[in-house]
Scaffold this motif. Structure first.
Motif, PDB file in Angstrom:
ATOM      1  N   ALA A   1      -6.473  -4.222   1.023  1.00 24.47           N
ATOM      2  CA  ALA A   1      -5.192  -3.507   1.148  1.00 24.47           C
ATOM      3  C   ALA A   1      -5.404  -2.013   1.323  1.00 24.47           C
ATOM      4  N   PHE A   2      -6.590  -1.573   0.979  1.00 24.28           N
ATOM      5  CA  PHE A   2      -6.790  -0.130   0.905  1.00 24.28           C
ATOM      6  C   PHE A   2      -7.756   0.388   1.965  1.00 24.28           C
TER       7      PHE A   2
ATOM      8  N   LEU B   1     -10.019   6.535  -2.847  1.00 23.76           N
ATOM      9  CA  LEU B   1      -9.998   5.067  -2.763  1.00 23.76           C
ATOM     10  C   LEU B   1     -11.054   4.445  -3.660  1.00 23.76           C
TER      11      LEU B   1
ATOM     12  N   VAL C   1     -10.042   4.664  -7.413  1.00 28.63           N
ATOM     13  CA  VAL C   1      -8.941   3.765  -7.788  1.00 28.63           C
ATOM     14  C   VAL C   1      -9.392   2.303  -7.709  1.00 28.63           C
TER      15      VAL C   1
ATOM     16  N   LEU D   1      -0.520  -7.342  -9.606  1.00 33.09           N
ATOM     17  CA  LEU D   1      -0.266  -5.984  -9.112  1.00 33.09           C
ATOM     18  C   LEU D   1      -0.442  -5.912  -7.585  1.00 33.09           C
TER      19      LEU D   1
ATOM     20  N   LEU E   1       2.276  -5.197  -4.557  1.00 34.19           N
ATOM     21  CA  LEU E   1       2.084  -4.194  -3.498  1.00 34.19           C
ATOM     22  C   LEU E   1       2.275  -4.799  -2.111  1.00 34.19           C
TER      23      LEU E   1
ATOM     24  N   PHE F   1      -9.079  11.722 -12.989  1.00 31.62           N
ATOM     25  CA  PHE F   1      -8.408  11.584 -11.693  1.00 31.62           C
ATOM     26  C   PHE F   1      -7.139  12.430 -11.661  1.00 31.62           C
TER      27      PHE F   1
ATOM     28  N   MET G   1      -3.776  12.798 -10.210  1.00 29.39           N
ATOM     29  CA  MET G   1      -2.748  12.044  -9.496  1.00 29.39           C
ATOM     30  C   MET G   1      -1.933  12.939  -8.557  1.00 29.39           C
TER      31      MET G   1
ATOM     32  N   LEU H   1      -1.679  12.578  -4.472  1.00 23.90           N
ATOM     33  CA  LEU H   1      -0.416  12.306  -3.774  1.00 23.90           C
ATOM     34  C   LEU H   1       0.061  13.515  -2.967  1.00 23.90           C
TER      35      LEU H   1
ATOM     36  N   MET I   1      -2.123   2.254  -0.942  1.00 28.59           N
ATOM     37  CA  MET I   1      -2.686   3.087  -1.998  1.00 28.59           C
ATOM     38  C   MET I   1      -1.673   4.141  -2.433  1.00 28.59           C
ATOM     39  N   THR I   2      -0.986   4.732  -1.472  1.00 33.68           N
ATOM     40  CA  THR I   2       0.035   5.727  -1.801  1.00 33.68           C
ATOM     41  C   THR I   2       1.139   5.074  -2.639  1.00 33.68           C
ATOM     42  N   GLU I   3       1.543   3.854  -2.243  1.00 39.85           N
ATOM     43  CA  GLU I   3       2.562   3.121  -3.011  1.00 39.85           C
ATOM     44  C   GLU I   3       2.101   2.903  -4.444  1.00 39.85           C
ATOM     45  N   LEU I   4       0.834   2.491  -4.576  1.00 47.28           N
ATOM     46  CA  LEU I   4       0.301   2.228  -5.920  1.00 47.28           C
ATOM     47  C   LEU I   4       0.299   3.502  -6.763  1.00 47.28           C
ATOM     48  N   LEU I   5      -0.146   4.599  -6.175  1.00 49.19           N
ATOM     49  CA  LEU I   5      -0.198   5.859  -6.932  1.00 49.19           C
ATOM     50  C   LEU I   5       1.210   6.323  -7.334  1.00 49.19           C
TER      51      LEU I   5
END
Lengths: 163, 79
Positions: free
Chosen positions: A74-75, A94, A97, A113, A117, A156, A158, A162, B8-12
């Motif tokens: 997914a990543f 990446l 996480v 989880l 997603l 980390f 956040m 973001l 990944m952005t959604e998860l964060l």
């Protein structure tokens, strides 16, 4: 409610009739739990809505296995990411996480989880885990808290990730 | 800022919104009928329910449908 279901989700009369019948069964079973905090009509609709969307989602996701979802990466980095510095920074985020997902979560937490997603709703995940939506929400909530704790331990940032 | 994969952005974002205690789906639906008859969920005592809707797309979709059905029913009543 039938017309709204048909116009929004494209279901047919038979579907609406099935939901109505199932709703009546549940209403009769749960009538003693009705506390009068809303009108009876609204309360009955709240049951019907959950039943209807539960069934629609079950059909929508019927050919998707949870295992296949979790096996997929997914990543993966976007192929459009051309800038070398950006690629390095994104890869670092990446990796941190992903490591936390793999080490701080149980297999069940990780599956729930990731399924979330991918767009599976808690009630659909619950159906597959043979449990309630509330139990799945608790599972993913615990997973998010465990991830957060682990990421904080690793320092980390956040906000920076973001932007 | 590094461009991250969408998931990944959604998860964060989900992690950023995570609170120590949260209302689960079953608790939300215990009160959903009452909430759907309210004009808004902005009141202080309802912020946990609103937060649940922000974190749970499934409940948010169901609740939006319930609200649309109830609002439609009320509009018909008032005609």
């Amino acid at each position: 409610m039938g017309p709204k279901l048909k116009s929004t989700y494209g279901v047919d009369d038979a579907f609406v009739e099935d939901v109505a019948q199932e709703t009546m069964i549940i209403v009769l079973q749960k009538l003693n739990t009705f506390r009068g905090e809303s009108s009876l009509y609204t309360w009955v609709c709240s049951i019907a809505v959950r039943l209807a969307l539960g069934e629609i989602r079950r059909k929508r996701w019927s050919d998707q296995s949870l295992d296949a979802m979790c096996a997929d990466d997914a990543f993966g980095l976007p192929s459009t990411l051309a800038d070398f510095t950006d690629r390095i920074a994104a890869t670092e985020i990446l990796n941190i996480v992903k490591l936390s997902i793999n080490t701080a979560l149980t297999e069940k937490q990780r599956t729930a989880l990731l399924a979330e997603l991918y767009g599976l709703t808690t009630d659909e995940i619950a159906r597959r885990f043979h449990t309630t939506a509330g139990a799945i929400y608790k599972l993913t909530h615990d997973a998010r808290r465990a991830l957060l704790k682990d990421l904080r331990k690793k320092g980390f940032d956040m906000e920076a990730a973001l932007g | 800022m590094a461009e991250l994969p969408e998931k990944m952005t959604e998860l964060l974002k989900l992690l950023k919104m995570t609170n120590t205690t949260e209302i689960d789906c079953d608790a939300f639906w215990e009160k959903a009928a009452e909430l759907s008859e309210r004009e808004t969920l902005d009141a202080d005592d309802l912020k946990d329910y609103l937060h649940h809707l922000q974190l749970c797309p499934g409940c948010a979709e169901q609740f939006a449908l319930l609200k649309a059905v109830i609002d439609g029913h009320n509009d018909n009543d008032s005609i």
